[in-house]
Write a protein that holds these residues in place. Structure first.
Motif, PDB file in Angstrom:
ATOM      1  N   TYR A  93      86.287  81.679  10.642  1.00 17.10           N
ATOM      2  CA  TYR A  93      86.179  81.978  12.078  1.00 17.10           C
ATOM      3  C   TYR A  93      84.882  81.409  12.648  1.00 17.10           C
ATOM      4  O   TYR A  93      84.874  80.805  13.720  1.00 17.10           O
ATOM      5  CB  TYR A  93      86.219  83.487  12.282  1.00 17.10           C
ATOM      6  N   LYS A 114      84.861  78.698  15.614  1.00 15.16           N
ATOM      7  CA  LYS A 114      84.282  79.058  16.909  1.00 15.16           C
ATOM      8  C   LYS A 114      83.046  78.204  17.211  1.00 15.16           C
ATOM      9  O   LYS A 114      82.836  77.759  18.345  1.00 15.16           O
ATOM     10  CB  LYS A 114      83.911  80.534  16.896  1.00 15.16           C
ATOM     11  N   PRO A 152      92.213  81.078  12.360  1.00 14.28           N
ATOM     12  CA  PRO A 152      91.840  82.479  12.606  1.00 14.28           C
ATOM     13  C   PRO A 152      92.057  82.850  14.068  1.00 14.28           C
ATOM     14  O   PRO A 152      92.061  81.980  14.942  1.00 14.28           O
ATOM     15  CB  PRO A 152      90.348  82.510  12.241  1.00 14.28           C
TER      16      PRO A 152
END
Length: 419
Positions: A146, A150, A223
């Protein structure tokens, strides 16, 4: 540079900034935090099944080891004359058959069965320990994936904004409205961002490979776009109390119980073992047959050199197992204290970034964009303020992920950490 050019560059920067506000991935195909943990916990993993096979093997041996030894049968021909080879010549000539059953000292058989059951319990607790560790590792790997995804999205948005600025600066330089220094600075930051994207791509692949070990093809799913909602842990006293039920402690507790059984076995060795013999002798020539019954038992005369030493060794092994459990519990308590301190400190820093740092970085960047459009700020100032926003956003993400990892560590240590 003309005011129009400045306004155009400002619009390009704003467009790039807005690009990173969209969700990471479509939710219907995304892999959730707890979903990954559930998939790993319910998967048929050979590493876990190994402990089941070992435990079942020991439980089968418990039945076998607690059973009496097989009786022995002896047949023979006694006092047979070799001069005539006639079985009726001598009255003592017999065709014999005998049965012998051995009995071990005291409750040795029952204790042997208990010893194997205790060893099976150790294997099952080892499985629970590995299962908890797998869930912990999967949660950390998901958070790493993740974080990489991100971070890449945040950097890509800022990279797009810088590339737009660099293009505008190139055009302005060609018309003599900008300097080459602005172009070089923008190109440098673009190159550095691309390098960070490459590093994040590598980290993401490593995290996906770690996930694939436990959840297979599900690791290829991206994710979800947001971190899970993490509840506050229970009170420290309750968490420390839960440590006593940690699988690692249960492994040592089961080992201690096994050593307790071995002490019982060592004590039973002071008792004599014994056996019963029953025989029948057939005599030819119409003579009466013979029957015999006998009892054999051991006499533990040399206990000081054997039984005493074995009992002492068993008691020391039990003490060692107890000390190992106590030492491990202290190590777990230390890890829990560190994790709780990290949880609270990361929470404080997150609030600081939410309430001040990130907001002020955005305000400063917006202000510099306005000043640049009005001709009151130079290009390097925009770059600095934009990079400050990027650093603030990435640091804020780091803090979020680190706090989630700390939550996963608390869950590993104390099980369910929710209020």
């Amino acid at each position: 540079m003309t005011p129009f050019s400045r306004i155009a560059q400002t619009a390009l920067v704003c467009a790039g900034i807005l690009a990173w506000t969209y969700p990471l991935h479509a939710e219907e195909t995304a892999l959730g935090f707890e979903e990954a943990a559930h998939l790993a916990a319910t998967a048929q993993d050979p590493a876990l099944e190994h402990f089941d096979a070992r435990a079942e093997s020991l439980e089968e041996r418990a039945i076998a080891d607690s059973a009496l030894p097989d009786p022995t049968v002896r047949t023979g021909l006694a006092n047979f004359p070799v001069d005539t080879l006639r079985d009726v010549q001598e009255p003592m000539t017999q065709y014999q058959v005998a049965l012998r059953q051995e009995f071990l000292p005291g409750d040795t058989l029952a204790l042997r069965g208990r010893e194997r059951h205790a060893e099976a319990a150790i294997e099952r607790q080892k499985k629970e320990l590995l299962l908890r560790r797998i869930v912990f590792d999967v949660r950390r790997a998901w958070l790493d994936l993740y974080h990489a995804e991100k971070s890449r999205r945040i950097i890509k948005a800022n990279l797009s904004a810088l590339q737009n600025l660099a293009s505008a600066q190139t055009g302005a330089f060609a018309s003599g409205a900008s300097s080459s220094q602005n172009i070089f600075r923008a190109d440098l930051e673009i190159a550095l961002m691309k390098d960070r994207l490459s590093a994040l791509a590598q980290h993401g692949k490593n995290a996906a490979a770690e996930l694939a070990r436990y959840i297979g093809a599900h690791a290829n799913r991206p994710p979800v776009g947001e971190l899970p909602l993490l509840n506050e842990p229970r009170a420290p006293a309750a968490l420390k109390e839960a440590l006593s039920a940690h699988p690692a402690i249960d492994v040592e507790r089961a080992a201690e119980e096994r050593e307790e059984v071995r002490i019982g076995l060592a004590k039973e060795a002071y008792k004599p073992s014994w056996s019963v013999d029953a025989g029948y002798g057939y005599r030819a020539g119409g003579r009466a047959d013979f029957a015999s019954v006998g009892l054999t038992f051991s006499v533990p005369l040399f206990a000081q050199g054997r039984q005493d030493r074995r009992l002492s060794a068993a008691m020391k092994e039990r003490q060692a197992a107890r000390l190992t459990r106590q030492s491990l519990l202290k190590d777990l308590e230390r890890e829990l204290d560190i994790a709780l301190a990290d949880w609270h400190e990361l929470g404080r820093r997150l609030r600081l970034y939410e309430q001040a740092v990130t907001r002020r970085a955005h305000d400063a960047a917006q202000a510099s964009l306005g000043s640049y459009a009005d001709g009151r700020a130079d290009f390097p100032e925009i770059i600095r303020d934009r990079l400050a926003v990027l650093d603030a956003e990435l640091t804020y993400l780091d803090l979020q992920v680190d706090r989630a990892k700390t939550w996963a560590k608390l869950s590993y240590l104390a099980g369910d950490t929710h209020e």
